[in-house]
Design an enzyme around this catalytic site. Structure first.
Site, PDB file in Angstrom:
ATOM      1  CD  GLU A   1      -2.766  -1.294   2.469  1.00 49.95           C
ATOM      2  OE1 GLU A   1      -2.666  -0.421   3.346  1.00 49.95           O
ATOM      3  OE2 GLU A   1      -3.533  -2.271   2.590  1.00 49.95           O
TER       4      GLU A   1
ATOM      5  CD  GLU B   1      -4.651  -7.879   1.820  1.00 49.68           C
ATOM      6  OE1 GLU B   1      -5.547  -7.228   2.385  1.00 49.68           O
ATOM      7  OE2 GLU B   1      -3.442  -7.584   1.880  1.00 49.68           O
TER       8      GLU B   1
HETATM    9  O1  9MR Z   1      -7.293  -8.438   8.676  1.00 47.67           O
HETATM   10  C1  9MR Z   1      -6.171  -7.815   9.303  1.00 47.67           C
HETATM   11  C2  9MR Z   1      -6.527  -7.433  10.732  1.00 47.67           C
HETATM   12  O2  9MR Z   1      -6.811  -8.582  11.500  1.00 47.67           O
HETATM   13  C3  9MR Z   1      -5.369  -6.655  11.330  1.00 47.67           C
HETATM   14  O3  9MR Z   1      -5.723  -6.200  12.613  1.00 47.67           O
HETATM   15  C4  9MR Z   1      -5.026  -5.456  10.441  1.00 47.67           C
HETATM   16  C5  9MR Z   1      -3.824  -4.676  10.974  1.00 47.67           C
HETATM   17  O4  9MR Z   1      -2.670  -5.459  10.955  1.00 47.67           O
HETATM   18  O5  9MR Z   1      -4.726  -5.894   9.138  1.00 47.67           O
HETATM   19  C6  9MR Z   1      -5.793  -6.577   8.517  1.00 47.67           C
HETATM   20  O6  9MR Z   1      -5.357  -6.986   7.239  1.00 47.67           O
HETATM   21  C7  9MR Z   1      -5.079  -5.953   6.292  1.00 47.67           C
HETATM   22  C8  9MR Z   1      -3.895  -6.380   5.466  1.00 47.67           C
HETATM   23  O7  9MR Z   1      -2.800  -6.669   6.305  1.00 47.67           O
HETATM   24  C9  9MR Z   1      -3.520  -5.329   4.438  1.00 47.67           C
HETATM   25  N1  9MR Z   1      -4.654  -4.984   3.612  1.00 47.67           N
HETATM   26  C10 9MR Z   1      -5.872  -4.635   4.323  1.00 47.67           C
HETATM   27  C11 9MR Z   1      -6.228  -5.735   5.306  1.00 47.67           C
HETATM   28  C12 9MR Z   1      -7.547  -5.439   5.996  1.00 47.67           C
HETATM   29  O8  9MR Z   1      -7.406  -4.286   6.773  1.00 47.67           O
END
Ligand code: 9MR
Length: 392
Positions: free
Chosen positions: A185, A301
Site C-alpha cells: 500500500e 486479499e
Molecule cells: O485483517 C487484518 C486485521 O486482523 C489486522 O488487525 C489489520 C492490521 O494489521 O490488518 C488486517 O489486514 C489488512 C492487510 O494486512 C492489508 N490490507 C488490508 C487488510 C484489511 O485491513
C-alpha cells in the site's frame, strides 16, 4: 444525486480519503433497484451449481492456480473445526498478524533489538505440516508498526532498521516461503505527491528509493522467494481507481526499468458491491499492462463486503456470490494470474465485522464458508470460476 454523493463518500472512506461522517444507508429497495438496472446480481434465476464436491485447492490446481487463505494463530489454535476447513480447502496460508511488525496478539518486533518468532514459526509450521505453502505479509507497511518504531525512526537510522528487519525475518524462512509482500500500500493519490507515493515513515526517512531498497534487501536475504508489491483499491471503475491503477503502473514501470528485483503485483481485491461500479474491460487492460512488464499477478486479499447489501441473507448471499464469480471470471482470463487468496475462509473470522460492520448490526457474510464451516453460494461461485478458468 443523493445516492451518488453517498457512494462517493463510501469510496472515499475505503480509500482513506476522508473522515467518515454519518453516512446514510441506502434502503434495500434502492440497492436492489440499482443492481437490477445494471447487473444480474440479484437475479434469482442465476445458477451457482457446481459439478462434484472436491475442495477449492483441487479445482484451482487443475488450472495451474493456487488457492489459499489468510488467517491467524489465534483462530487456528483455538478452533479445530476452522483449522480442518482450511486444511481441506487451501494450498497456501497467509499469516494475517504474525509476520507483521506487530498486529493483533502477535508481536514480532517487541523492540528495536529483538525479534519474537514464536507465533510466526507456529504459523509456518502449521502450513508446512499440512502441505501448504506460506506467504509472508508484510515487510514494509505504514500500518502495524510498533509504538517504539514510530518514536525511534529517523533519517539516520531508517536504513539500518529496514536492513536488520529484512535480513532477520526473510533470512529465517529463506528458501521455504512462496512469496513476500515486500511493500504494501505505498500509493495514495490523495497525499498529493507528484509520484503519488503515500506519506509514510519510510518515505519520510528514506525518500522514494525505500521501495527499491526493500526489494533488493529481500532478494539478497532470499533469492528464491517471489517478491510482490501489494496494493489495494485497484478494482473499480471510478476516477479514483483509474488514478490509482495509473500510479501503480507507473511505479511498477519505474521499478522494472531500474532493475529492482520485483516479480509480481498483488492486488488485494477487497470488493464491495452496492458501493462501486465494476468495469471488466478496465481491469482486463490493467492486468494486461502489468503482465506486459513481465510480472505475475496474485489476488491477495479477496473478500466481498456485504456492508451495503440488504439484510435478507438469501439476497445478500446471492449478491456476494455473484460478485465473486463476476470478478474471478474476468481476472482468471489473464494468464499472468497465478494465485487467489481470500482474506479468511469462514465468516466466523472476517476482519469486516470489526473494521467495516454492517449498520444493522448483523454479522457480515463475506467469505466462502459460513460460521459453522458450511459452504455458501460464495464457495460455489469461486469453485465455478476455477472450473471455468483457462489452464495456465
Ligand atoms: O485483517 C487484518 C486485521 O486482523 C489486522 O488487525 C489489520 C492490521 O494489521 O490488518 C488486517 O489486514 C489488512 C492487510 O494486512 C492489508 N490490507 C488490508 C487488510 C484489511 O485491513
Amino acid at each position: 444525486m443523493k445516492k451518488n454523493q453517498l457512494l462517493t463518500r463510501r469510496q472515499a472512506l475505503y480509500l482513506g480519503l476522508g473522515t467518515f461522517v454519518g453516512i446514510g444507508a441506502l434502503t434495500a429497495e434502492e440497492l436492489l433497484n440499482s443492481f437490477n438496472q445494471n447487473q444480474s446480481f440479484a437475479d434469482t434465476n442465476r445458477s451457482f451449481n457446481i459439478a462434484g464436491a472436491n475442495p477449492l485447492k483441487e479445482r484451482a490446481a487443475k488450472k495451474g492456480l493456487i488457492y489459499g487463505t489468510s488467517t491467524t494463530k489465534f483462530s487456528l489454535s483455538l478452533d479445530t473445526q476452522h483449522a480442518a476447513a482450511i486444511v481441506k480447502d487451501c494450498d497456501m496460508l497467509v499469516p494475517g498478524w504474525e509476520f507483521k511488525w506487530t498486529a493483533g496478539s502477535a508481536n514480532l518486533r517487541p523492540d528495536a533489538e529483538n525479534f519474537d518468532f514464536s507465533q510466526a514459526d507456529w504459523m509456518f509450521d502449521f502450513a508446512t505440516t499440512h502441505n501448504m505453502s506460506t506467504r509472508g505479509h508484510t515487510l514494509v507497511w505504514h500500518e502495524s508498526l510498533p509504538k517504539w518504531f514510530k518514536e525511534t525512526v529517523n533519517k539516520q537510522n531508517a536504513q539500518q532498521l529496514l536492513e536488520k528487519h529484512i535480513e532477520r525475518v526473510v533470512g529465517r524462512y529463506a528458501g521455504k516461503i512462496h512469496s513476500w509482500d515486500v511493500v504494501n500500500e505505498a500509493i495514495s493519490v490523495s497525499d498529493g505527491l507528484p509520484n503519488k507515493l503515500r506519506k509514510t515513515p519510510w518515505l519520510n526517512s528514506l525518500g522514494p528509493e525505500y521501495i527499491d531498497l526493500a526489494f533488493r534487501l529481500t532478494a539478497a536475504a532470499d533469492p528464491d522467494a517471489l517478491l510482490v508489491y501489494n496494493e489495494k483499491g485497484l478494482d473499480y471503475d471510478d476516477q479514483i481507481y483509474d488514478q490509482r491503477r495509473a500510479a501503480v503502473l507507473k511505479l511498477l514501470e519505474r521499478l522494472k526499468s531500474q532493475g529492482t528485483p520485483i516479480h509480481a503485483l498483488g492486488t488485494q481485491a477487497h470488493l464491495s458491491p452496492g458501493n462501486n461500479k465494476f468495469n471488466p474491460e478496465k481491469l482486463r487492460q490493467f492486468f494486461r499492462d502489468v503482465a506486459s512488464l513481465g510480472l505475475k499477478i496474485m489476488i491477495t486479499e479477496l473478500d466481498v463486503s456485504d456492508k451495503y447489501l440488504p439484510r435478507d441473507i438469501a439476497i445478500r448471499d446471492r449478491i456476494v456470490a455473484a460478485t465473486y464469480e463476476d470478478y474471478l471470471s474476468v481476472v482468471l482470463d489473464e494468464p499472468a494470474v497465478i494465485a487467489v487468496i481470500t482474506w479468511g475462509l469462514s465468516d466466523k473470522y472476517t476482519w469486516l465485522n470489526e473494521f467495516a460492520p454492517r449498520q444493522d448490526g448483523k454479522p457480515s457474510r463475506p467469505l466462502p464458508l459460513d460460521t459453522q464451516m458450511q459452504r455458501k453460494l460464495a464457495w460455489n461461485a469461486i469453485a465455478r470460476a476455477f472450473d471455468n478458468a483457462p489452464k495456465r
